[in-house]
Scaffold this active site. Structure first.
Site, short mmCIF file in Angstrom:
data_model
loop_
_atom_site.label_atom_id
_atom_site.label_comp_id
_atom_site.label_asym_id
_atom_site.label_seq_id
_atom_site.Cartn_x
_atom_site.Cartn_y
_atom_site.Cartn_z
N CYS A 158 -50.34 64.55 0.28
CA CYS A 158 -51.30 63.88 0.09
C CYS A 158 -51.19 62.56 -0.02
O CYS A 158 -50.93 61.89 0.87
CB CYS A 158 -51.94 64.48 -1.00
SG CYS A 158 -53.82 64.13 -1.06
N GLY A 192 -51.36 62.03 -5.70
CA GLY A 192 -51.79 61.07 -6.54
C GLY A 192 -52.74 60.06 -5.97
O GLY A 192 -53.73 60.42 -5.20
N GLU A 193 -52.46 58.73 -6.28
CA GLU A 193 -53.22 57.91 -5.61
C GLU A 193 -52.13 56.74 -4.91
O GLU A 193 -51.51 56.04 -5.86
CB GLU A 193 -53.95 57.00 -6.90
CG GLU A 193 -54.98 56.01 -6.29
CD GLU A 193 -55.91 56.28 -5.08
OE1 GLU A 193 -56.33 57.42 -5.50
OE2 GLU A 193 -55.92 55.64 -4.26
N SER A 194 -52.43 56.94 -3.66
CA SER A 194 -51.30 56.08 -2.75
C SER A 194 -51.30 54.41 -3.12
O SER A 194 -50.14 53.80 -3.26
CB SER A 194 -51.29 56.43 -1.38
OG SER A 194 -52.69 56.13 -0.94
N GLU A 229 -48.20 72.64 -5.12
CA GLU A 229 -47.68 72.97 -6.37
C GLU A 229 -48.45 73.16 -7.42
O GLU A 229 -48.04 73.54 -8.49
CB GLU A 229 -46.80 71.45 -6.58
CG GLU A 229 -47.83 70.39 -6.99
CD GLU A 229 -48.30 69.64 -6.00
OE1 GLU A 229 -48.52 69.98 -5.00
OE2 GLU A 229 -49.18 68.55 -6.63
N ILE A 250 -57.25 67.92 -2.43
CA ILE A 250 -58.01 66.85 -3.44
C ILE A 250 -58.04 65.58 -3.08
O ILE A 250 -57.13 64.85 -2.61
CB ILE A 250 -57.00 66.88 -4.67
CG1 ILE A 250 -56.94 68.41 -5.28
CG2 ILE A 250 -57.73 66.10 -5.65
CD1 ILE A 250 -55.91 68.52 -6.18
N ARG A 251 -59.22 65.04 -2.44
CA ARG A 251 -59.41 63.81 -1.72
C ARG A 251 -58.36 63.52 -0.83
O ARG A 251 -57.72 62.50 -0.61
CB ARG A 251 -59.57 62.61 -2.98
CG ARG A 251 -60.80 62.82 -3.62
CD ARG A 251 -61.03 61.92 -4.97
NE ARG A 251 -60.47 60.49 -4.68
CZ ARG A 251 -61.08 59.79 -3.91
NH1 ARG A 251 -62.46 60.01 -3.43
NH2 ARG A 251 -60.71 58.47 -3.63
N ARG A 260 -57.55 58.03 5.00
CA ARG A 260 -57.75 58.12 3.85
C ARG A 260 -58.97 58.77 3.32
O ARG A 260 -60.01 58.47 4.10
CB ARG A 260 -57.39 57.05 2.80
CG ARG A 260 -55.80 56.78 2.95
CD ARG A 260 -55.55 55.35 1.89
NE ARG A 260 -55.88 55.71 0.57
CZ ARG A 260 -56.37 54.64 -0.18
NH1 ARG A 260 -56.17 53.61 -0.06
NH2 ARG A 260 -56.44 55.41 -1.36
N HIS A 278 -51.77 70.00 -1.63
CA HIS A 278 -51.03 70.26 -2.66
C HIS A 278 -50.69 71.80 -2.89
O HIS A 278 -51.61 72.65 -2.84
CB HIS A 278 -51.84 70.13 -4.05
CG HIS A 278 -52.20 68.74 -4.15
ND1 HIS A 278 -51.38 67.60 -5.14
CD2 HIS A 278 -52.98 67.85 -3.64
CE1 HIS A 278 -52.05 66.54 -5.40
NE2 HIS A 278 -52.91 66.59 -4.25
#
Ligand code: GLN
Length: 188
Positions: free
Chosen positions: A80, A49-51, A167, A129-130, A107, A165
């Site tokens: 991630c 997601g977004e850390s 999942e 993903i990023r 990052r 990822h």
């Protein structure tokens, strides 16, 4: 034997897609976001997601201490953004982390073109993903897979991290979920 209960930290990010993987690997899925729930599970997945957002929510809800206490005792897999949260050192920019794994991460380190892409890791398709790049691994860190020369799946003791990822692939369970559920089973 009781199925190991895997808690996926559900503050932000890709939580629900873990459910079928965990179940196919012989575990039980639970989305967790309160200290009472943290105490109940046998192991944690910190999702992608977004850390920065996750850190803000952890601070705002006062969850840091309870998470740190649980992470010290139970297996944790950071994916991630989750990998960034458990790394010892974070750059681009620097930010606070739980420091469970002696690795350095940068990052959003893949170039624009590679911001999001799918590749096979140990014969299983996964998504970047990023993603962060693991720029350094400390003593005792086992590299389970590399991609283009960079470690992308690592482990030390009860802490595991992947920069990709697994999942999001609809072939259950992924080898990474299988490995993590086994780690939790061994301990439980
Ligand atoms: N770029 C995100 C971060 O820095 C991680 C992206 C992901 O989890 N897919 O937190």
């Amino acid at each position: 034997m009781k199925k190991p209960l895997i808690g996926v930290l559900a503050l932000q990010g890709a939580v629900q897609p873990h459910k079928p993987h965990i179940e196919a690997a012989g575990g039980e899925f639970r989305a967790v976001k309160t200290p009472v729930q943290f105490d109940e599970v046998d192991g944690f997945i910190l999702p992608g997601g977004e850390s920065t957002t996750m850190l803000k929510l952890i601070d705002n809800f006062g969850l840091w201490d309870s998470l740190a206490r649980n992470f010290a005792e139970k297996p944790v897999w950071g994916i991630c953004a989750g990998c960034i949260l458990i790394a010892e050192k974070v750059s681009n920019p620097a930010q606070k982390s739980f420091g469970l794994l002696p690795i350095s991460v940068e990052r959003n380190a893949y170039g624009r073109q590679l911001e999001s892409h799918q590749v096979e890791i140990t014969g299983y398709p996964v998504s970047f993903i990023r993603a962060p790049v693991i720029t350094n691994t400390g003593e005792g860190v086992e590299v389970l897979a590399t991609h283009d020369g960079d470690p992308v799946w690592v482990k030390k003791g009860q802490a595991m991290a992947s920069t990709f990822h697994a999942e999001l692939t609809l072939d259950f369970p992924s080898p990474m979920h299988r490995a993590f559920v086994e780690m939790v089973k061994k301990r439980a």
